[in-house]
Design an enzyme around this catalytic site. Sequence first.
Site, PDB file in Angstrom:
ATOM      1  N   ASN A  21       0.476  -1.584   0.292  1.00  0.00           N
ATOM      2  CA  ASN A  21       0.220  -0.564   0.169  1.00  0.00           C
ATOM      3  C   ASN A  21       0.434   1.050   0.248  1.00  0.00           C
ATOM      4  OD1 ASN A  21      -2.647   1.057   0.444  1.00  0.00           O
ATOM      5  ND2 ASN A  21      -2.184   2.108   2.286  1.00  0.00           N
ATOM      6  N   ASP A  22       1.194   1.377   1.008  1.00  0.00           N
ATOM      7  CA  ASP A  22       2.571   2.347   0.789  1.00  0.00           C
ATOM      8  C   ASP A  22       3.057   2.649  -0.034  1.00  0.00           C
ATOM      9  OD1 ASP A  22       1.084   3.337   3.086  1.00  0.00           O
ATOM     10  OD2 ASP A  22       2.691   2.472   4.628  1.00  0.00           O
ATOM     11  N   THR A  23       4.444   1.881  -0.859  1.00  0.00           N
ATOM     12  CA  THR A  23       5.532   2.007  -1.301  1.00  0.00           C
ATOM     13  C   THR A  23       4.906   2.007  -2.600  1.00  0.00           C
ATOM     14  OG1 THR A  23       5.236  -0.418  -2.034  1.00  0.00           O
ATOM     15  CG2 THR A  23       6.809   0.413   0.307  1.00  0.00           C
TER      16      THR A  23
END
Length: 97
Positions: A21-23
Amino acid sequence: EMDEINDDFDATDVVLVIGANDTVNSAALDDPNSIIAGMPVMHVWDAGQVVVMKRTMGAGYADVDNPVFFKENTAMLLGDAKSSCDSLVTKTRELLG
């Protein structure tokens, strides 16, 4: 390396994102007020089609909404990623013979 792969996404037909998600969050680049602003991310949104596999639509570790999930070229495949990948492989093998 992330900087090297980012140059390739605009020439990529399909990207499968599995739980990262964050990457792959474009807010790191587009929102200077985001808590992840400036964080290195993979520019998957530049590909022709993005398929994101996640258990739920929940935010990632940084608890930041991901605008990539709502782009026109993104499809969400919710559920267990291993089962989803296994199904994709099976169906692809059936189609390609």
